[in-house]
Each structure stands twice: as structure tokens, then as C-alpha cells.
Motif scaffolding. Structure first.
Motif, PDB file in Angstrom:
ATOM      1  N   SER A 126      -5.532  -7.838   0.095  1.00  0.00           N
ATOM      2  CA  SER A 126      -4.636  -8.306  -0.967  1.00  0.00           C
ATOM      3  C   SER A 126      -3.669  -7.206  -1.367  1.00  0.00           C
ATOM      4  O   SER A 126      -3.976  -6.007  -1.281  1.00  0.00           O
ATOM      5  CB  SER A 126      -5.492  -8.751  -2.165  1.00  0.00           C
ATOM      6  OG  SER A 126      -5.291  -7.944  -3.300  1.00  0.00           O
ATOM      7  N   GLY A 127      -2.468  -7.616  -1.784  1.00  0.00           N
ATOM      8  CA  GLY A 127      -1.455  -6.656  -2.189  1.00  0.00           C
ATOM      9  C   GLY A 127      -1.882  -5.852  -3.403  1.00  0.00           C
ATOM     10  O   GLY A 127      -1.587  -4.658  -3.496  1.00  0.00           O
ATOM     11  N   HIS A 128      -2.568  -6.513  -4.327  1.00  0.00           N
ATOM     12  CA  HIS A 128      -3.013  -5.818  -5.542  1.00  0.00           C
ATOM     13  C   HIS A 128      -3.982  -4.693  -5.184  1.00  0.00           C
ATOM     14  O   HIS A 128      -3.879  -3.571  -5.691  1.00  0.00           O
ATOM     15  CB  HIS A 128      -3.692  -6.833  -6.480  1.00  0.00           C
ATOM     16  CG  HIS A 128      -3.779  -6.363  -7.892  1.00  0.00           C
ATOM     17  ND1 HIS A 128      -2.756  -6.488  -8.789  1.00  0.00           N
ATOM     18  CD2 HIS A 128      -4.779  -5.757  -8.565  1.00  0.00           C
ATOM     19  CE1 HIS A 128      -3.109  -5.993  -9.948  1.00  0.00           C
ATOM     20  NE2 HIS A 128      -4.341  -5.529  -9.848  1.00  0.00           N
ATOM     21  N   ASP A 159      -4.027  -3.664   4.203  1.00  0.00           N
ATOM     22  CA  ASP A 159      -4.783  -4.618   5.014  1.00  0.00           C
ATOM     23  C   ASP A 159      -5.280  -4.037   6.332  1.00  0.00           C
ATOM     24  O   ASP A 159      -6.174  -4.611   6.961  1.00  0.00           O
ATOM     25  CB  ASP A 159      -3.919  -5.857   5.284  1.00  0.00           C
ATOM     26  CG  ASP A 159      -3.636  -6.629   4.004  1.00  0.00           C
ATOM     27  OD1 ASP A 159      -4.233  -6.301   2.956  1.00  0.00           O
ATOM     28  OD2 ASP A 159      -2.812  -7.561   4.055  1.00  0.00           O
ATOM     29  N   GLU A 174       9.793   3.432   7.633  1.00  0.00           N
ATOM     30  CA  GLU A 174       9.769   1.961   7.446  1.00  0.00           C
ATOM     31  C   GLU A 174      11.044   1.406   8.085  1.00  0.00           C
ATOM     32  O   GLU A 174      12.138   1.771   7.675  1.00  0.00           O
ATOM     33  CB  GLU A 174       9.719   1.638   5.942  1.00  0.00           C
ATOM     34  CG  GLU A 174      10.093   0.221   5.542  1.00  0.00           C
ATOM     35  CD  GLU A 174       9.150  -0.858   6.093  1.00  0.00           C
ATOM     36  OE1 GLU A 174       7.955  -0.824   5.793  1.00  0.00           O
ATOM     37  OE2 GLU A 174       9.638  -1.734   6.836  1.00  0.00           O
ATOM     38  N   GLY A 200       0.815  -1.208   0.000  1.00  0.00           N
ATOM     39  CA  GLY A 200       0.000   0.000   0.000  1.00  0.00           C
ATOM     40  C   GLY A 200       0.851   1.262   0.000  1.00  0.00           C
ATOM     41  O   GLY A 200       0.640   2.179  -0.806  1.00  0.00           O
ATOM     42  N   ALA A 208       7.308   3.620  13.287  1.00  0.00           N
ATOM     43  CA  ALA A 208       6.499   4.683  13.893  1.00  0.00           C
ATOM     44  C   ALA A 208       5.966   4.141  15.221  1.00  0.00           C
ATOM     45  O   ALA A 208       5.410   3.045  15.252  1.00  0.00           O
ATOM     46  CB  ALA A 208       5.349   5.040  12.967  1.00  0.00           C
ATOM     47  N   SER A 223      -0.032   2.602   6.031  1.00  0.00           N
ATOM     48  CA  SER A 223      -0.215   1.263   5.451  1.00  0.00           C
ATOM     49  C   SER A 223       0.713   0.281   6.175  1.00  0.00           C
ATOM     50  O   SER A 223       1.598  -0.318   5.572  1.00  0.00           O
ATOM     51  CB  SER A 223       0.067   1.284   3.940  1.00  0.00           C
ATOM     52  OG  SER A 223      -0.426   0.103   3.340  1.00  0.00           O
TER      53      SER A 223
HETATM   54  C1  LIG Z   1       1.410 -16.072   1.957  1.00  0.00           C
HETATM   55  C2  LIG Z   1       0.751 -14.876   1.350  1.00  0.00           C
HETATM   56  C3  LIG Z   1       0.428 -14.854  -0.007  1.00  0.00           C
HETATM   57  C4  LIG Z   1      -0.175 -13.735  -0.574  1.00  0.00           C
HETATM   58  N1  LIG Z   1      -0.499 -13.736  -1.913  1.00  0.00           N
HETATM   59  C5  LIG Z   1      -1.087 -12.641  -2.465  1.00  0.00           C
HETATM   60  C6  LIG Z   1      -1.411 -12.607  -3.862  1.00  0.00           C
HETATM   61  O1  LIG Z   1      -1.241 -13.577  -4.614  1.00  0.00           O
HETATM   62  N2  LIG Z   1      -1.943 -11.468  -4.369  1.00  0.00           N
HETATM   63  C7  LIG Z   1      -2.156 -10.377  -3.587  1.00  0.00           C
HETATM   64  O2  LIG Z   1      -2.621  -9.350  -4.107  1.00  0.00           O
HETATM   65  N3  LIG Z   1      -1.887 -10.379  -2.256  1.00  0.00           N
HETATM   66  C8  LIG Z   1      -1.366 -11.486  -1.681  1.00  0.00           C
HETATM   67  N4  LIG Z   1      -1.057 -11.492  -0.336  1.00  0.00           N
HETATM   68  C9  LIG Z   1      -1.490 -10.358   0.518  1.00  0.00           C
HETATM   69  C10 LIG Z   1      -0.497  -9.200   0.539  1.00  0.00           C
HETATM   70  O3  LIG Z   1       0.765  -9.609   0.985  1.00  0.00           O
HETATM   71  C11 LIG Z   1      -1.032  -8.125   1.488  1.00  0.00           C
HETATM   72  O4  LIG Z   1      -2.375  -7.883   1.198  1.00  0.00           O
HETATM   73  C12 LIG Z   1      -0.232  -6.841   1.331  1.00  0.00           C
HETATM   74  O5  LIG Z   1       1.080  -7.062   1.781  1.00  0.00           O
HETATM   75  C13 LIG Z   1      -0.889  -5.699   2.089  1.00  0.00           C
HETATM   76  O6  LIG Z   1      -0.116  -4.542   1.958  1.00  0.00           O
HETATM   77  P1  LIG Z   1       0.073  -3.543   3.189  1.00  0.00           P
HETATM   78  O7  LIG Z   1       0.745  -2.341   2.647  1.00  0.00           O
HETATM   79  O8  LIG Z   1      -1.195  -3.407   3.930  1.00  0.00           O
HETATM   80  O9  LIG Z   1       1.046  -4.338   4.189  1.00  0.00           O
HETATM   81  P2  LIG Z   1       2.531  -4.892   3.971  1.00  0.00           P
HETATM   82  O10 LIG Z   1       2.806  -5.177   2.550  1.00  0.00           O
HETATM   83  O11 LIG Z   1       2.688  -5.996   4.969  1.00  0.00           O
HETATM   84  O12 LIG Z   1       3.451  -3.695   4.379  1.00  0.00           O
HETATM   85  C14 LIG Z   1       3.435  -3.181   5.681  1.00  0.00           C
HETATM   86  C15 LIG Z   1       4.765  -2.476   5.903  1.00  0.00           C
HETATM   87  O13 LIG Z   1       4.619  -1.640   7.035  1.00  0.00           O
HETATM   88  C16 LIG Z   1       5.792  -1.754   7.833  1.00  0.00           C
HETATM   89  N5  LIG Z   1       5.408  -1.394   9.201  1.00  0.00           N
HETATM   90  C17 LIG Z   1       4.661  -2.096  10.068  1.00  0.00           C
HETATM   91  N6  LIG Z   1       4.529  -1.419  11.215  1.00  0.00           N
HETATM   92  C18 LIG Z   1       5.197  -0.252  11.056  1.00  0.00           C
HETATM   93  C19 LIG Z   1       5.435   0.863  11.901  1.00  0.00           C
HETATM   94  N7  LIG Z   1       4.947   0.927  13.150  1.00  0.00           N
HETATM   95  N8  LIG Z   1       6.172   1.877  11.408  1.00  0.00           N
HETATM   96  C20 LIG Z   1       6.673   1.844  10.151  1.00  0.00           C
HETATM   97  N9  LIG Z   1       6.496   0.799   9.304  1.00  0.00           N
HETATM   98  C21 LIG Z   1       5.759  -0.229   9.766  1.00  0.00           C
HETATM   99  C22 LIG Z   1       6.240  -3.191   7.660  1.00  0.00           C
HETATM  100  O14 LIG Z   1       7.613  -3.344   7.951  1.00  0.00           O
HETATM  101  C23 LIG Z   1       5.903  -3.440   6.185  1.00  0.00           C
HETATM  102  O15 LIG Z   1       6.994  -3.144   5.345  1.00  0.00           O
HETATM  103  C24 LIG Z   1      -0.449 -12.607   0.246  1.00  0.00           C
HETATM  104  C25 LIG Z   1      -0.116 -12.638   1.606  1.00  0.00           C
HETATM  105  C26 LIG Z   1       0.450 -13.758   2.158  1.00  0.00           C
HETATM  106  C27 LIG Z   1       0.786 -13.761   3.633  1.00  0.00           C
END
Ligand SMILES: Cc1cc2nc3c(=O)[nH]c(=O)nc-3n(C[C@H](O)[C@H](O)[C@H](O)COP(=O)(O)OP(=O)(O)OC[C@H]3O[C@@H](n4cnc5c(N)ncnc54)[C@H](O)[C@@H]3O)c2cc1C
Length: 421
Positions: free
Chosen positions: A329-331, A320, A69, A49, A112, A137
Motif C-alpha cells: 500500500s502507498g500509505h 511494494d 526516476e 516509497g 536505473a 522503491s
Molecule cells: C488501483 C490502485 C489503487 C490503490 N489504492 C491505494 C489506497 O487506497 N491506499 C494505499 O495506501 N495504496 C493504494 N494503492 C497501492 C499504491 O499505489 C502502492 O502501494 C504504492 O504505489 C507503492 O509505492 P512504491 O514506491 O513501491 O511504488 P510506486 O508508487 O509505483 O513508485 C515506483 C516508482 O519507481 C519508478 N521506477 C520503476 N522502475 C524504475 C527504475 N528502473 N529506475 C528508476 N525509477 C523506476 C516508477 O516510474 C515509479 O515512479 C493502490 C494501487 C492501485 C493500483
């Protein structure tokens, strides 16, 4: 350190944005960023995100960009199962933040610790970072207390549903494949990150059982009546049976209540499920950082379609951590980042808020690998209609195919390229 004090959002206009900037950047470990009258956007979390937002805002935008981060590089959860079962190197999933540095994004390599909404500052151990607009995010946190005995056994029971945890799960899987026994995977009730992922993990471990001649099986203890989300249940169950047969045992309606590592049992209320090795996928919620800032309860409260925090006009929460009907989802997270970037740019430009109108929400693409060379592709779409809860539209492969497996690799590479290429 000042504690976070939630306050209701205040109405602001262009003048405030340009001249009412919060305190300067005073993080000891980072150089002062010249404000030059430009607004500052701080992004917490450099995952799917956060990177979606940053790439849409940089370069040449009207704001200074700061990423908070703690990790030195991005690590992908999607496709990481291929690393966990020993098919692909970790390097495939780890990507340097160098592209952000080249785009002029200031990186603060610390977590953070709090959000001071009164002062519009993000608090880290090194100091405070003032923001005009804040994008959050940070992903998910595990609700450890939901399963009695988990916290005491944490180090032996890695979950691996957050980046930077996959090594622990890989070591666990390697031990099981060498020793044999029963590898238990528990599945919580939704919402949790990437619902098909536990079944995918079971399938690829079962494939390795066959390849390596391990004497053992995988047991899935699912809190749900069928694999989640419901549109994937039939193809997933059929594929598990057809491809992996007795190497996977599927137990529906088995919600984990307590774990006893010494005895090797997972208490699921209706039965104790024995295991020799266990991957307990815990229930999830938004990180405490957000709840302590008054931005939501289990999940962050945001408004659609632009993911702005309901409690604060200067904060957007995506990925998420956000409480929406969209899949975790990451997408979706990456594309939500683009939507958020556009919303913030409109604010900086002083453009009026668009009147609520029907629009397409960020779409989801997910791949559930059934083996190293076959996968089920899952597409999810949803429309925003003012006053209505978005309804998800699913398109799911009826059976796994090599084509979808190749598409998964192409998809992931192109996403990583968009994030950090
Ligand atoms: C096994 C597995 C398979 C998956 N397959 C798919 C797929 O095929 N397609 C798809 O779309 N999605 C998939 N996903 C889901 C996807 O990984 C997540 O939906 C996505 O990572 C969400 O993005 P985000 O930015 O919310 O969190 P994240 O990508 O987890 O990023 C969060 C970031 O915030 C940082 N952070 C956390 N707390 C703090 C803080 N206090 N201060 C600063 N930084 C912080 C972390 O270090 C991290 O880098 C999969 C997930 C898993 C576990």
C-alpha cells in the motif's frame, strides 16, 4: 557497461561514510554534484516509497540527495479509478516534482538499469551515479509468463496497476461502456499491489453500466476463494450484491492460466470464462533490477523494522518491492520511507544501531470505492517483535459509506501534499 555483481555487504563506520564515498556523479545528462565531503543518498523510484524517504531526508539534511526516476511527474494509483471511469481529470492524480527541485534534490530523468554493488553505483544509460547509501522503491513488475498468451496480447490488455498505465485502462473501459458485452477482471493470488483494487474497479465500472445504460456486465475471475484480504471479503461481497446486483458476477477459485484474445476466453483451469473486454491483473513481483543485483528472489529480502536489504548494509528497499507481511500500500510505502530516512541518518551520524526491540511498523490505510460516493475504509496495523513474523491487525468498515468516500479524497490530497506540496 559494467554488469552488476552481487557481493556480500561489508561493515562500515562513520569514517567510511564521510571519506569513502563512491565515484562521483558522472551522468552525462545531469550536472556534476559537488560532493564537499558529504555523503550521497541515491533514491531509485519517485513513487510513494521514494518520496516518503526524500521528504524525510530533505531539506537541510547531512547528505546530497539524488532521485533516479524516468518520469517527469508523479502519478498516483490510489483513487485513479475515478479517472478511469471518467469522473475526475488525470490532472488530479499527476503532481509535479517541482517541490523536490526547490529542496535541492538532484533529479536524473532516466531509469536505473543496474546496481553495481561492488562499486556502489547506479547504472543508467547516461552513466553511473555513485552512492554512499541507496534507497530502492521501484514498485512492481508483472509476471507476464504466468498467463499463457498474455505477452502476445499485451498491448490490448493493459493492467493499470502501475502509475502511467491508467490511460490504457480508461480507453478499454470507455470502449466497453460504449459497445457493451462482458468486462472481465481477473484477480491473482496475493501478494499483489493493493488487494482491494480489482473489486473497486469492478464496482465503479458496474456503476457506469447503470448510469450509461450499457448492455453488459462485469465478471470477476478471482484466483482466491474470496475477495482479498480475507477481512474485507464479507463487506465487499455484500456491498457488490446490494449496490450492483447482477451487474457484477463473482467467480471464486478461478485462477487465470491462459488468455485467448481472438476467441475472447480466459482459461481458468476449471472453466473458460468468455469476455468481450478484459482487464487481466497479472501476478506481480519485485522489478528485475533488484533480483539481478542479488537483493532477493520474487520480492526483495529486507530486515524489519528498518527495511535494510539483507544482502547489503548500504541499501534499503521499501514500498511494494519489499518482501514483508505488510500490505502493498502507498500509505505503508510512504511511512516506510520515513523509517528508512531515520535509519540512514543514524548511520551518517555514527549512532549505534538500536538493539532490536518491539515497535509499531508503518500502518496502512486503504479505501475500496463501491461507488463514486461511497467507500469501505480499511486500516491495517502491525507490530514488530524480534524473532516473530508480524501479524496484521485489520479494522474494516462493515459497510460502505459516504463518510469513508470523503475521507478517501481527504487522505489522498493530504498524502500528495506531504509528498510534493
Ligand atoms: C488501483 C490502485 C489503487 C490503490 N489504492 C491505494 C489506497 O487506497 N491506499 C494505499 O495506501 N495504496 C493504494 N494503492 C497501492 C499504491 O499505489 C502502492 O502501494 C504504492 O504505489 C507503492 O509505492 P512504491 O514506491 O513501491 O511504488 P510506486 O508508487 O509505483 O513508485 C515506483 C516508482 O519507481 C519508478 N521506477 C520503476 N522502475 C524504475 C527504475 N528502473 N529506475 C528508476 N525509477 C523506476 C516508477 O516510474 C515509479 O515512479 C493502490 C494501487 C492501485 C493500483
Amino acid at each position: 557497461m559494467t554488469r552488476t555483481t552481487p557481493i556480500p555487504g561489508t561493515r562500515i563506520g562513520r569514517r567510511d561514510v564521510l571519506h569513502g564515498a563512491a565515484a562521483g556523479l558522472v551522468v552525462a545528462s545531469a550536472p556534476q554534484i559537488a560532493r564537499a565531503g558529504r555523503p550521497r543518498i541515491v533514491v531509485v523510484g519517485g513513487g510513494w516509497g521514494g518520496l516518503g524517504a526524500l521528504r524525510a531526508l530533505a531539506p537541510g539534511g547531512a547528505a546530497d540527495l539524488v532521485l533516479v526516476e524516468p518520469h517527469p511527474a508523479f502519478v498516483s494509483c490510489p483513487l485513479s479509478i475515478h479517472y478511469i471511469v471518467g469522473e475526475r481529470p488525470f490532472a488530479d492524480f499527476e503532481h509535479s516534482y517541482g517541490a523536490l527541485d526547490r529542496l535541492g534534490v538532484q533529479r536524473i530523468a532516466e531509469p536505473a538499469l543496474a546496481i553495481d554493488r561492488d562499486r556502489r553505483e547506479v547504472v543508467t544509460s547516461g552513466g553511473r551515479i555513485g552512492y554512499d547509501f541507496l534507497v530502492l522503491s521501484p514498485g512492481v513488475e508483472y509476471a507476464e509468463e504466468a498467463i499463457a498468451g498474455y505477452a502476445e496480447a499485451r498491448s490490448a490488455l493493459p493492467v493499470g496497476f502501475r502509475p502511467f498505465e491508467q490511460q490504457g485502462v480508461k480507453a478499454l473501459v470507455e470502449r466497453f461502456l460504449a459497445e457493451g458485452g462482458t468486462f472481465l477482471i481477473s484477480v491473482p493470488k496475493p501478494p499483489y499491489r493493493c488487494p482491494p483494487a480489482p473489486y473497486e474497479r469492478a464496482c465503479l465500472i458496474a456503476e457506469q453500466i447503470a448510469r450509461r445504460g450499457t448492455k453488459g456486465k462485469v465478471v470477476i475471475a478471482d484466483a482466491n476463494p474470496q475477495p482479498m484480504p480475507p477481512p474485507i471479503a464479507k463487506p465487499i461481497l455484500e456491498a457488490m450484491r446490494a449496490v450492483h446486483g447482477e451487474r457484477i458476477e463473482y467467480l471464486s477459485d478461478h485462477e487465470a492460466k491462459a488468455v485467448d484474445l481472438a476467441k475472447g476466453t480466459l482459461d481458468c483451469g476449471i472453466a473458460d470464462v468468455p469476455f468481450t473486454h478484459a482487464n487481466i491483473v497479472l501476478p506481480m513481483r519485485a522489478p528485475r533490477l533488484l533480483r539481478e543485483a542479488g537483493l532477493g528472489e520474487r520480492w526483495a529480502a529486507v530486515r524489519l523494522p528498518d527495511f535494510r536489504a539483507q544482502a547489503d548494509e548500504r541499501i534499503w528497499i521499501l514500498g511494494d518491492a519489499a518482501g514483508t507481511p505488510l500490505p502493498k500500500s502507498g500509505h505503508v510505502a510512504f511511512n516506510a520511507g520515513i523509517v528508512v530516512a531515520q535509519a540512514i541518518e543514524r548511520r551518517i551520524d555514527g549512532a549505534p544501531e538500536p538493539a532490536p526491540a518491539p515497535t509499531e511498523l508503518p500502518t496502512g490505510i486503504c479505501f475500496a470505492a463501491i461507488g463514486s460516493d461511497r467507500a469501505i475504509k480499511i486500516n491495517v496495523g502491525a507490530n514488530f517483535v524480534p524473532g516473530e513474523t508480524p501479524k496484521l491487525r485489520f479494522q474494516v468498515d462493515p459497510a460502505p459509506s459516504a463518510e469513508s468516500s470523503e475521507a478517501a479524497t481527504r487522505w489522498a490530497r493530504s498524502m500528495w501534499q506531504s509528498m510534493l506540496g
